[in-house]
Design an enzyme around this catalytic site. Structure first.
Site, PDB file in Angstrom:
ATOM      1  N   ARG A  45       5.044  39.538 -18.388  1.00 44.61           N
ATOM      2  CA  ARG A  45       5.856  40.664 -17.921  1.00 44.61           C
ATOM      3  C   ARG A  45       6.784  41.094 -19.050  1.00 44.61           C
ATOM      4  O   ARG A  45       7.688  40.371 -19.448  1.00 44.61           O
ATOM      5  CB  ARG A  45       6.647  40.228 -16.681  1.00 44.61           C
ATOM      6  CG  ARG A  45       7.862  41.056 -16.381  1.00 44.61           C
ATOM      7  CD  ARG A  45       8.508  40.684 -15.056  1.00 44.61           C
ATOM      8  NE  ARG A  45       8.875  39.298 -14.895  1.00 44.61           N
ATOM      9  CZ  ARG A  45      10.016  38.747 -15.337  1.00 44.61           C
ATOM     10  NH1 ARG A  45      10.886  39.473 -16.027  1.00 44.61           N
ATOM     11  NH2 ARG A  45      10.285  37.474 -15.120  1.00 44.61           N
ATOM     12  N   HIS A  95      12.436  41.140 -14.230  1.00 42.21           N
ATOM     13  CA  HIS A  95      11.763  40.840 -12.970  1.00 42.21           C
ATOM     14  C   HIS A  95      11.831  42.051 -12.045  1.00 42.21           C
ATOM     15  O   HIS A  95      10.815  42.487 -11.481  1.00 42.21           O
ATOM     16  CB  HIS A  95      12.405  39.627 -12.309  1.00 42.21           C
ATOM     17  CG  HIS A  95      11.862  39.308 -10.962  1.00 42.21           C
ATOM     18  ND1 HIS A  95      10.597  38.793 -10.767  1.00 42.21           N
ATOM     19  CD2 HIS A  95      12.403  39.439  -9.725  1.00 42.21           C
ATOM     20  CE1 HIS A  95      10.386  38.626  -9.486  1.00 42.21           C
ATOM     21  NE2 HIS A  95      11.465  39.007  -8.819  1.00 42.21           N
ATOM     22  N   TYR A 144      16.865  33.887 -20.098  1.00 38.32           N
ATOM     23  CA  TYR A 144      15.933  32.779 -19.875  1.00 38.32           C
ATOM     24  C   TYR A 144      14.695  32.816 -20.766  1.00 38.32           C
ATOM     25  O   TYR A 144      13.834  31.942 -20.661  1.00 38.32           O
ATOM     26  CB  TYR A 144      15.506  32.717 -18.397  1.00 38.32           C
ATOM     27  CG  TYR A 144      14.952  34.010 -17.824  1.00 38.32           C
ATOM     28  CD1 TYR A 144      13.611  34.345 -17.972  1.00 38.32           C
ATOM     29  CD2 TYR A 144      15.767  34.887 -17.105  1.00 38.32           C
ATOM     30  CE1 TYR A 144      13.101  35.508 -17.426  1.00 38.32           C
ATOM     31  CE2 TYR A 144      15.272  36.053 -16.564  1.00 38.32           C
ATOM     32  CZ  TYR A 144      13.929  36.374 -16.725  1.00 38.32           C
ATOM     33  OH  TYR A 144      13.429  37.536 -16.196  1.00 38.32           O
TER      34      TYR A 144
END
Length: 357
Positions: free
Chosen positions: A254, A258, A268
């Site tokens: 991705r 998100h 992260y």
């Protein structure tokens, strides 16, 4: 059932768009290959514009899908219009390919009650927000096709995080027991929001989870459109022959956050990781190199597709923005044929609060 799990990741195109030794391209015409890339480009362009619309306050909830175009489009291209789609919230690309309109996608994102009110000629369930909640639905639909001796296939799309949910295991177990005409497509984009795959599972692959349920499983390079197409086509052919369901793990990435609801990927994952996937493994770059090697694509065609889509999107969002805004009471009234007493009470409380503002 002979094959339970392929031992290595299935790939047809390498990162430079060349056919891997020992493999061959699916039997697709030049026009079909160009249409496949055209759709992938449409989805990439759609994604970029949708993110801008969200930031402008013109779209509500939106989950970016850039980087996952091969998983979404090549898989759907391998199926039939009569097959049934069970998407999750990130799979708007699959829904657009299967036949929903852009206006419907925008209404859905803006929280309107007519958003994803699926047309009669589109075999699809609305996108599922609950993680893995639609996996049992796809298993049930596949079982129904089996009982009716129909050759339809049900396909569910979900992320790697969904494999940690009970619905995933229950759905695959049920489908395996009853030989459902189902395909379970896991888009392993490496992160369940901020949780990396290494903290999702100790399994070496997600595909190998198929072994526990006695069904076919295959790990495929999810950024290789031809491999995704071939793996899905073979899974669908097996299902139509009554040879059971398949779990496909598409290894992908991705590119964006998100969702647009405040997620910061920089907290992260590293910039180096993001740049590596974007520079070396981008599904569009890889497939375009393949088409260019066959003299099937040009900069002019690329620009034309992007311009056409942006015009289509602009017209669609303008049309949607002219529609009356929805209300809380509309959502309550629209949910049930006969509104339960508890919702009637909540509606009265809401209207009283609204009048007092």
């Amino acid at each position: 059932m002979e094959l339970k799990q392929d031992p290595e990741m299935f790939q047809i195109l390498d990162e430079n768009g060349n056919i891997v030794d020992g493999q061959q391209a699916p039997d697709l015409s030049d026009d079909e290959l160009k249409d496949l890339y055209r759709w992938m480009l449409r989805i990439r362009t759609f994604d970029g514009r949708a993110i801008k619309l969200n930031r402008q306050g013109r779209l509500g909830f939106y989950a970016p899908m850039a980087g996952q175009e091969a998983c979404q489009i090549a898989s759907m291209a391998a199926l039939e219009k009569s097959d049934w789609l069970f998407p999750s919230y990130r799979d708007i690309g699959t829904a657009l390919y299967h036949g929903i309109s852009m206006e419907m996608a925008f209404l859905y994102s803006r929280g309107m009650k007519d958003g994803m009110k699926v047309p009669e000629d589109v075999n699809m369930f609305p996108p599922q927000i609950i993680i893995a909640g639609h996996v049992p639905h796809a298993a049930g639909a596949g079982w129904a096709f089996r009982l009716r001796e129909e050759e339809h296939v049900a396909i569910a799309f979900f992320g790697d995080g969904a494999t940690s949910e009970g619905d995933f295991h229950e759905g695959l177990n049920f489908a395996g027991v009853y030989d459902a005409n189902s395909i379970f497509f896991c888009q392993n984009n490496q992160y369940a929001i901020s949780v990396p795959l290494s903290k999702q599972t100790r399994s070496e692959t997600i595909a190998q989870k198929a072994v526990a349920y006695g069904i076919h499983g295959i790990q495929v390079d999810g950024n290789d459109a031809l491999a995704v197409y071939q793996a899905t086509k073979e899974a669908a052919d097996r299902a139509r022959k009554g040879e059971g369901p398949t779990l496909i793990e598409g290894v992908t990435y991705r590119f964006g956050p998100h969702t647009m609801a405040g997620d910061d990927p920089g907290r992260y994952r590293t910039k180096e990781e993001e740049e590596d996937w974007a520079s070396r493994k981008d599904p569009l770059k890889r497939f375009r190199k393949y088409l260019e090697s066959k003299n099937l694509w040009s900069d002019q065609e690329e620009e034309k597709v992007q311009e056409e889509l942006l015009e289509e999107m602009n017209n669609a969002i303008k049309k949607v923005e002219k529609m009356p805004k929805g209300s809380v009471e509309d959502l309550i009234d629209d949910l049930y044929t006969e509104t339960p007493e508890i919702l009637k009470k909540q509606k009265e409380e809401y209207l009283s609060w609204k009048e007092g503002k």
